[in-house]
Design an enzyme around this catalytic site. Structure first.
Site, short mmCIF file in Angstrom:
data_model
loop_
_atom_site.label_atom_id
_atom_site.label_comp_id
_atom_site.label_asym_id
_atom_site.label_seq_id
_atom_site.Cartn_x
_atom_site.Cartn_y
_atom_site.Cartn_z
N ASN A 211 8.08 5.58 42.30
CA ASN A 211 6.89 5.60 43.17
C ASN A 211 7.27 5.00 44.69
OD1 ASN A 211 6.29 2.65 42.84
ND2 ASN A 211 6.00 3.27 40.74
N ASP A 279 4.62 4.64 34.38
CA ASP A 279 4.06 4.73 32.92
C ASP A 279 4.82 5.67 31.90
OD1 ASP A 279 1.44 3.28 33.84
OD2 ASP A 279 1.06 4.90 35.00
N LYS A 289 24.66 15.34 35.56
CA LYS A 289 23.84 16.18 36.48
C LYS A 289 23.12 17.09 35.93
CE LYS A 289 22.69 17.57 41.20
NZ LYS A 289 23.51 17.65 42.78
N ASP A 309 3.91 -1.36 28.21
CA ASP A 309 2.64 -1.91 28.98
C ASP A 309 3.12 -3.25 29.32
OD1 ASP A 309 0.41 -2.73 30.06
OD2 ASP A 309 -0.67 -1.23 29.51
N ILE A 310 3.74 -3.67 30.32
CA ILE A 310 4.27 -5.08 30.46
C ILE A 310 2.77 -6.05 30.48
CG2 ILE A 310 5.52 -6.55 32.04
CD1 ILE A 310 7.23 -4.25 32.73
N LEU A 311 1.94 -5.54 31.42
CA LEU A 311 0.58 -6.53 31.42
C LEU A 311 0.08 -6.77 30.24
CD1 LEU A 311 -1.30 -8.18 33.36
CD2 LEU A 311 -2.32 -5.85 33.88
N PHE A 328 -2.44 -6.31 38.65
CA PHE A 328 -2.85 -5.45 39.78
C PHE A 328 -3.23 -4.20 39.41
CE2 PHE A 328 -1.68 -9.03 42.23
CZ PHE A 328 -1.43 -8.76 43.63
N LYS A 346 -6.53 -4.68 29.11
CA LYS A 346 -5.05 -5.25 28.99
C LYS A 346 -5.24 -6.86 28.38
CE LYS A 346 -3.34 -1.90 31.57
NZ LYS A 346 -2.30 -0.94 30.99
#
Length: 410
Positions: A211, A279, A289, A309-311, A328, A346
């Site tokens: 991202n 995600d 490749k 999901d780290i948080l 965040f 969360k």
């Protein structure tokens, strides 16, 4: 930094124009600047531009009858909390190291009873010259703080150490010097774990899913809490940023790498999940490749798997859960409602919510809302450094430090 001020001495050199940026950056941090412009410095920037940005009179001449009657070089030398010489040329370093006092700048440096910070900028050969090295060593022995210059291409065409440090780095050092005078370290003794930047999920050896996160907000928060005395572990995805001063860096690529690094860094008193974690990841990462199939040019199928999901993982830990967990929420619509739902889902304590539908990702500014279990605070649009400082002060308050309460009030 409220009610703090510096006396900025602007030396002669092409880097003098960056002193104008420094004045503006310090103003954003509530640090006022009164300025002395040397005769050589006036060849690169004007007294009018310095005065317009600082909002103060720009001083230039030791023998100005008006200036001496109005302020006087002795009072001027003691009118601020810190004296900053930027850029500090080889000539200014030599004068200060050897006690010369033949103009307003050098006389002020001799007369001041305040701490002094030198920010050198000069040609690489001049910086590496034995006389300059000797002068720097003398100044440091005398208690003067001298920053190391950056390395890179110079206006003269040469390459090496001698470039003026980045303005944000100079402003950070000024803040650190001013904070040291107060002795205020409201986060001292606290371990704060922070994630920042994007993650990269490989499709094959040359492609990945990611991202637009620049890491700027997470790095700014790491720097802000470190300046308040915290021990900081920064787990960062791939970004083009220099590590903040005094921070323990852990560099990772994927979401799974990031989670592992975070769990290894525990226990921590505070966890701040700023990173824009992917995600999903390709369920299979090719070892060579990927190619279009022969003449038909059929696109390869892309199967995705959910990333950890780290948080939520850190929030819901039974053992070693940090006392304060902050997430965040980067949203493009219904920001506040989605942030409140995310906080419940969360299991974290706070959410810093921001609208990323514009230029926030990769940009210099942010507009956030701090969502807690009892309240929602809407902060105006501000640069990411100020967001970081405000959040660091709120954390200090939450941890019950009275110095943090004062910082937040300022």
């Amino acid at each position: 930094m409220s009610n703090k001020s510096i006396l900025l001495i602007i030396g002669g050199g092409i880097a003098a124009y960056k002193s104008l940026e420094l004045i503006r950056e310090l103003a954003r941090r509530d640090v006022k600047a009164r300025c002395i412009l040397t005769k050589a410095g006036a060849e690169f920037v004007t007294p009018l531009s310095v005065s317009a940005l600082s909002g103060e009179k720009c001083y230039t001449d030791l023998f100005s009858l008006d200036d001496e009657a109005e302020m006087g070089h002795i009072q001027l030398s003691r009118s601020a909390d810190l004296v900053v010489v930027c850029p500090a040329t080889a000539d200014l370093l030599a004068k200060a190291a050897n006690g010369h006092a033949n103009d307003l700048a050098s006389t002020t440096l001799m007369a001041t009873d305040k701490p002094v910070l030198m920010v050198p900028a000069m040609n690489v050969r001049m910086w590496e010259h034995a006389a300059t090295r000797r002068n720097v060593e003398t100044l440091r022995r005398d208690g003067v703080a001298v920053m190391e210059p950056d390395e890179g291409a110079m206006a003269c065409g040469e390459f090496g150490p001698g470039r003026l440090p980045e303005v944000l780095a100079i402003a950070d050092e000024v803040e650190e010097q001013l904070a040291a005078q107060n002795g205020a370290k409201p986060l001292e003794g606290q371990h704060i774990l922070i994630t920042a930047g994007p993650t990269r999920e490989p499709l094959d050896p040359v492609r990945y899913l990611s991202n637009h996160s620049s890491g700027k907000q997470g790095y700014a928060i790491a720097a802000a809490v470190a300046r308040l005395g915290a021990r900081v572990t920064l787990v960062s995805g791939p970004v083009a940023l220099a590590p903040p001063k005094g921070v323990d860096m852990v560099n990772v690529e994927t979401a799974r790498d990031m989670l592992k690094a975070c769990e290894t860094a525990l226990p921590a008193d505070v966890f701040i999940s700023v990173a824009a974690v992917a995600d999903w990841r390709p369920s299979i990462s090719a070892n060579k490749k990927l190619k279009l199939k022969d003449e038909g040019k059929t696109l390869p199928a892309l199967s995705l798997a959910e990333n950890p999901d780290i948080l939520a993982t850190i929030s819901k830990k039974r053992k070693n859960r940090p006392g304060l967990v902050i997430g965040f929420a980067a949203e493009t619509h219904d920001v506040e409602a989605l942030a409140q739902a995310k906080m419940k889902r969360k299991g974290c304590d706070w959410i810093v919510a921001n609208d990323v539908s514009g230029d926030v990702m990769g940009g210099a500014e942010n507009e956030v809302s701090l969502v807690t279990r009892d309240n929602v605070e809407h902060w105006p649009r501000m640069d990411k450094t100020t967001v970081a400082r405000n959040l660091a002060n709120r954390i200090a308050v939450a941890l019950g430090n009275p110095d943090g309460q004062q910082l937040a009030a300022e």
